[in-house]
Every structure is written in C-alpha cells, then in structure tokens.
Design a protein around this motif. Structure first.
Motif, PDB file in Angstrom:
ATOM      1  N   THR A 146       0.831  -1.200   0.000  1.00  0.00           N
ATOM      2  CA  THR A 146       0.000   0.000   0.000  1.00  0.00           C
ATOM      3  C   THR A 146       0.866   1.250   0.000  1.00  0.00           C
ATOM      4  O   THR A 146       0.567   2.233  -0.693  1.00  0.00           O
ATOM      5  CB  THR A 146      -0.942  -0.006   1.215  1.00  0.00           C
ATOM      6  OG1 THR A 146      -1.815  -1.138   1.114  1.00  0.00           O
ATOM      7  CG2 THR A 146      -1.776   1.258   1.284  1.00  0.00           C
ATOM      8  N   TYR A 175      -4.150   7.308   1.500  1.00  0.00           N
ATOM      9  CA  TYR A 175      -3.960   6.039   2.210  1.00  0.00           C
ATOM     10  C   TYR A 175      -5.302   5.346   2.445  1.00  0.00           C
ATOM     11  O   TYR A 175      -5.445   4.135   2.237  1.00  0.00           O
ATOM     12  CB  TYR A 175      -3.284   6.280   3.564  1.00  0.00           C
ATOM     13  CG  TYR A 175      -1.774   6.337   3.521  1.00  0.00           C
ATOM     14  CD1 TYR A 175      -1.034   5.431   2.769  1.00  0.00           C
ATOM     15  CD2 TYR A 175      -1.075   7.289   4.264  1.00  0.00           C
ATOM     16  CE1 TYR A 175       0.352   5.479   2.744  1.00  0.00           C
ATOM     17  CE2 TYR A 175       0.307   7.333   4.255  1.00  0.00           C
ATOM     18  CZ  TYR A 175       1.015   6.435   3.490  1.00  0.00           C
ATOM     19  OH  TYR A 175       2.391   6.466   3.480  1.00  0.00           O
ATOM     20  N   ARG A 176      -6.290   6.099   2.880  1.00  0.00           N
ATOM     21  CA  ARG A 176      -7.586   5.486   3.184  1.00  0.00           C
ATOM     22  C   ARG A 176      -8.274   4.975   1.919  1.00  0.00           C
ATOM     23  O   ARG A 176      -8.925   3.924   1.938  1.00  0.00           O
ATOM     24  CB  ARG A 176      -8.466   6.473   3.948  1.00  0.00           C
ATOM     25  CG  ARG A 176      -7.919   6.768   5.343  1.00  0.00           C
ATOM     26  CD  ARG A 176      -8.875   7.547   6.211  1.00  0.00           C
ATOM     27  NE  ARG A 176      -8.294   7.820   7.522  1.00  0.00           N
ATOM     28  CZ  ARG A 176      -8.297   6.961   8.536  1.00  0.00           C
ATOM     29  NH1 ARG A 176      -8.837   5.762   8.392  1.00  0.00           N
ATOM     30  NH2 ARG A 176      -7.750   7.299   9.697  1.00  0.00           N
ATOM     31  N   GLU A 177      -8.112   5.686   0.822  1.00  0.00           N
ATOM     32  CA  GLU A 177      -8.645   5.197  -0.453  1.00  0.00           C
ATOM     33  C   GLU A 177      -8.024   3.860  -0.835  1.00  0.00           C
ATOM     34  O   GLU A 177      -8.678   3.019  -1.468  1.00  0.00           O
ATOM     35  CB  GLU A 177      -8.380   6.217  -1.568  1.00  0.00           C
ATOM     36  CG  GLU A 177      -9.232   7.466  -1.511  1.00  0.00           C
ATOM     37  CD  GLU A 177      -8.845   8.444  -2.598  1.00  0.00           C
ATOM     38  OE1 GLU A 177      -8.232   8.005  -3.612  1.00  0.00           O
ATOM     39  OE2 GLU A 177      -9.122   9.653  -2.437  1.00  0.00           O
ATOM     40  N   LEU A 178      -6.773   3.669  -0.453  1.00  0.00           N
ATOM     41  CA  LEU A 178      -6.051   2.441  -0.784  1.00  0.00           C
ATOM     42  C   LEU A 178      -6.275   1.329   0.242  1.00  0.00           C
ATOM     43  O   LEU A 178      -5.691   0.252   0.119  1.00  0.00           O
ATOM     44  CB  LEU A 178      -4.555   2.745  -0.906  1.00  0.00           C
ATOM     45  CG  LEU A 178      -4.163   3.644  -2.100  1.00  0.00           C
ATOM     46  CD1 LEU A 178      -2.709   4.083  -2.002  1.00  0.00           C
ATOM     47  CD2 LEU A 178      -4.406   2.929  -3.423  1.00  0.00           C
ATOM     48  N   GLY A 179      -7.095   1.593   1.257  1.00  0.00           N
ATOM     49  CA  GLY A 179      -7.439   0.547   2.211  1.00  0.00           C
ATOM     50  C   GLY A 179      -6.681   0.561   3.515  1.00  0.00           C
ATOM     51  O   GLY A 179      -6.865  -0.339   4.346  1.00  0.00           O
ATOM     52  N   ALA A 180      -5.836   1.557   3.724  1.00  0.00           N
ATOM     53  CA  ALA A 180      -5.093   1.643   4.979  1.00  0.00           C
ATOM     54  C   ALA A 180      -5.935   2.319   6.052  1.00  0.00           C
ATOM     55  O   ALA A 180      -6.944   2.969   5.764  1.00  0.00           O
ATOM     56  CB  ALA A 180      -3.786   2.406   4.772  1.00  0.00           C
ATOM     57  N   GLN A 181      -5.501   2.185   7.312  1.00  0.00           N
ATOM     58  CA  GLN A 181      -6.201   2.804   8.430  1.00  0.00           C
ATOM     59  C   GLN A 181      -5.792   4.258   8.637  1.00  0.00           C
ATOM     60  O   GLN A 181      -6.418   4.969   9.424  1.00  0.00           O
ATOM     61  CB  GLN A 181      -5.917   2.000   9.705  1.00  0.00           C
ATOM     62  CG  GLN A 181      -6.459   0.582   9.655  1.00  0.00           C
ATOM     63  CD  GLN A 181      -5.780  -0.326  10.649  1.00  0.00           C
ATOM     64  OE1 GLN A 181      -4.665  -0.775  10.447  1.00  0.00           O
ATOM     65  NE2 GLN A 181      -6.448  -0.598  11.750  1.00  0.00           N
ATOM     66  N   CYS A 219       1.992   4.039   6.370  1.00  0.00           N
ATOM     67  CA  CYS A 219       0.595   3.804   6.697  1.00  0.00           C
ATOM     68  C   CYS A 219       0.498   2.684   7.726  1.00  0.00           C
ATOM     69  O   CYS A 219       1.442   1.928   7.941  1.00  0.00           O
ATOM     70  CB  CYS A 219      -0.209   3.450   5.450  1.00  0.00           C
ATOM     71  SG  CYS A 219       0.306   1.921   4.626  1.00  0.00           S
ATOM     72  N   GLN A 221      -1.859  -0.588   8.340  1.00  0.00           N
ATOM     73  CA  GLN A 221      -2.834  -1.446   7.665  1.00  0.00           C
ATOM     74  C   GLN A 221      -2.857  -2.796   8.375  1.00  0.00           C
ATOM     75  O   GLN A 221      -1.802  -3.385   8.611  1.00  0.00           O
ATOM     76  CB  GLN A 221      -2.469  -1.634   6.196  1.00  0.00           C
ATOM     77  CG  GLN A 221      -3.470  -2.456   5.408  1.00  0.00           C
ATOM     78  CD  GLN A 221      -3.170  -2.421   3.920  1.00  0.00           C
ATOM     79  OE1 GLN A 221      -2.880  -1.362   3.364  1.00  0.00           O
ATOM     80  NE2 GLN A 221      -3.240  -3.556   3.270  1.00  0.00           N
ATOM     81  N   GLY A 222      -4.056  -3.289   8.712  1.00  0.00           N
ATOM     82  CA  GLY A 222      -4.130  -4.518   9.484  1.00  0.00           C
ATOM     83  C   GLY A 222      -3.393  -4.401  10.800  1.00  0.00           C
ATOM     84  O   GLY A 222      -2.873  -5.391  11.320  1.00  0.00           O
TER      85      GLY A 222
END
Length: 358
Positions: A146, A175-181, A219, A221-222
């Motif tokens: 990401t 980042y959020r568009e790409l799925g990160a928190q 970022c 993520q998870g």
C-alpha cells in the motif's frame, strides 16, 4: 496464537530469573491478547505470573474481545486500580515492569510493597515482538504494498507553488482510499533545503524549480506499520545533487546486501556508512541506519553502530541512509526488510532510480 506468544514471554522472563511481570504498553498488550486500548491517563496493565492465567486490568469504559486469552478485571473511575494490581503479584518476588509503566503508577506500587523489587524487563516482550510470525510478515508485506502504491500518487501532488503542509494534508485521504487505516506516523514532506533536516515538520515552504522533494511516509494497515522514504527532484538535478543521490542509493543497496542471519546490526550500519564516507559525505550522515518496526513504527533494536547483536530470521527493520547538507538539500532512501534464512526480503518495490518530477 496469543497463548503461544504469552508462553514465549514467560520463557523469556524465566531466563531473566523472574516469575512475574506487569505489561503496560498498549501495543504489547495487543500483541499478547488481541485487545488494543489507548487508556489515556487511566491505568491499563496485563499481569503475567508463572503458573497462573494472565489478568488484564482495564477501566470499564473500555472493552476487550470475548475470546481474549486472559481474565479481564474491570474497574470504575472511582476505584483504586493500584490496589487491584497489588493483589495480583507475589510480594516476596521481584516484579518485571515494562518501559510504559508511568511513575504515577510505579511509585504507588513500590510504596505498597507489590513486590520485593522492581526490574525493567521490557526486553522479554520486545524480543518476542522482534521475531515476526508468518502472519505478521504477510501483514507487513501488505502494508508496504500500500505504501508503494501511495508513493506513486504522492509524487503527483508535488506541483510548483504547493506548500509542504498542503501536500502533507492530502496524504491520509490517499492512504484510506487504498485501504489503509491512516498514517503510521506524522508524514515528513520536505522541499529544497528543508530536506537537510531529517525530521522536518511540513510548513508553508512552497515548491520551486530545482528543489528536492522528500517524502518520508508510512501507513498502518491490518494494525501493522509501513515506513518508506523516497527523494525526487523537481526539475533537472545539478551534478552535485546527482552525486549525492547516487551515493545514498548505493549505500542503501550495500546495506541490503549485507543483511543475513548472524550479521550484526552494527555491521549493516557500517556497510551503508562506508559508502557515504568513501564519497566524502560521512559527516553528513547524521543518524542511525534504521529501526525495527511492526505494531509500532519504531520498535526497540536499532540498526546502528551501538547495536552489536546479530540479526535473526523473522526480524523486520528499516534501512534508511541519508546525506544532509545544511542550507542546500538532503537525500534519504528508505526501505523495510525482513531477514530470511539466507539474506533478506525487501518489502518496498518502489524503484530507487533517480526520478525527475515536472
């Protein structure tokens, strides 16, 4: 999974001749139980005692997962959590404490005789967290993928007249568009001479022709952190800028080649530093080569001249050499690596080649 992690920490405790510990670091508690709580000023603690089920003490304002591998004891704001904590430990034995145990809690524990002594024992959890499981390695890979994708979009924000702060303010949305928190740390966006400050905070500086553009970003993520730095040029670089950039690139790649189980952290740092010193820029590489990373963006165990322990398979850390010329410009190139059985896996695929933005 969590029972196995707790078992590792208990074995580490035993090697320190300790039988009990109070863990207060929220990310370490998450690592050991799956429960993540930011307690603010309130007490949060995981009591680990040999031959007993772990106990999590937390304020009733917060909740824990149903499947948590420990007993949960809640308390109200009007309760005394220190009195509850004192009763969990053997007063005849020393108590291991982690680095997040605040003095406002530690001193009352000492005054009330919770243990025969108090020992800083963060390393028993830190050492466990340093060795990433297969699942953790997958999460680290995903976060870095990401970050790679985000970097390709971040550079497009570098337009003439844009300020560092304006650009930095747009990164989290991507980042959020790409799925990160969101961010794993406050992003560094530096133009021109500001890039000579390794920890520059984005300000009102406007991008102009001839500037370097440095992004040090990550970022979450998870729940796992990414961290990467790339340096671009807004317009054709000068010969000196090219020389510095290529020196940093070679230093980064030399350090990556040095990584393998049994190689000392200090020797990896030296591999990068020698390249920069041989080019005549040694005094301008002003920080350690890297840091370990996982649930926190900076985890204990740095890649520096002062750390002579050997790296081991499963460890994950950054490699981020830089050259910083005050009043002129700076260059840093950073990747994350995971130590494998015979070398390392580089988690970032965004290229190292010098890139000119227009």
């Amino acid at each position: 999974m969590y029972e196995e992690r707790i078992g590792t920490v208990m074995r580490n405790l035993e090697r320190r001749d300790l039988s009990q510990m109070l863990v207060c670091d929220p990310r370490s508690i998450q690592y050991l139980t799956g429960a993540y709580v930011e307690p603010g000023e309130r007490f949060l603690g995981l009591a680990l005692v040999a031959d007993r089920k772990p106990v999590l003490l937390l304020n009733e304002l917060f909740s824990a997962p149903q499947s948590i591998p420990c007993d949960v004891r809640g308390y109200k704001d009007t309760d005394d959590p220190i009195a509850l904590a004192v009763g969990l430990f053997d007063p005849a034995q020393p108590l291991g404490c982690d680095k997040n145990l605040a003095a406002r809690f530690l001193i009352p524990l000492m005054e009330r005789g919770a243990a025969s002594g108090f020992v800083l024992a963060s390393d028993v959890v830190d050492d466990a967290r340093a060795h990433k499981s297969a699942e953790e390695r997958d999460l680290m890979r995903a976060a870095s993928r990401t970050n790679d994708a985000a970097m390709a979009r971040f550079k497009e924000l570098a337009r003439a007249g844009a300020t560092e702060a304006e650009v930095a303010g747009q990164l989290e949305g991507i980042y959020r568009e790409l799925g990160a928190q969101g961010h794993s740390f406050a992003p560094i966006v530096s133009f021109g001479a500001n890039a000579a400050d390794p920890h520059h905070e984005p300000d009102g500086t406007r991008l102009a022709a001839g500037d370097v553009v440095l992004f040090d970003v990550g970022c979450r993520q998870g729940e796992y952190c990414a961290d990467m730095t790339r340096t671009f040029f807004f317009g054709e670089p000068t010969p000196k800028q090219r020389e510095v950039y290529e020196t940093v690139r070679r230093a980064n790649e030399a350090a990556q080649r040095a990584v393998a189980p049994g190689v000392r952290f200090c020797d990896i740092d030296r591999a990068a530093r020698e390249v920069i010193e041989e080019a005549g820029y040694g005094p301008y590489f002003t920080h350690r080569l890297g840091h370990q990373i996982g649930l926190d963006v900076h985890e204990p165990g740095d890649v520096s001249a002062a750390h002579d322990a050997p790296v081991e398979a499963g460890m994950c850390f950054s490699i981020e050499p830089g050259i910083y010329l005050p009043g002129e410009f700076g260059v840093r190139i950073e990747d994350l690596v995971i130590v494998t059985e015979n070398g390392c896996e580089v988690l970032n695929e965004y290229p190292h080649e010098l890139e000119v933005l227009s």
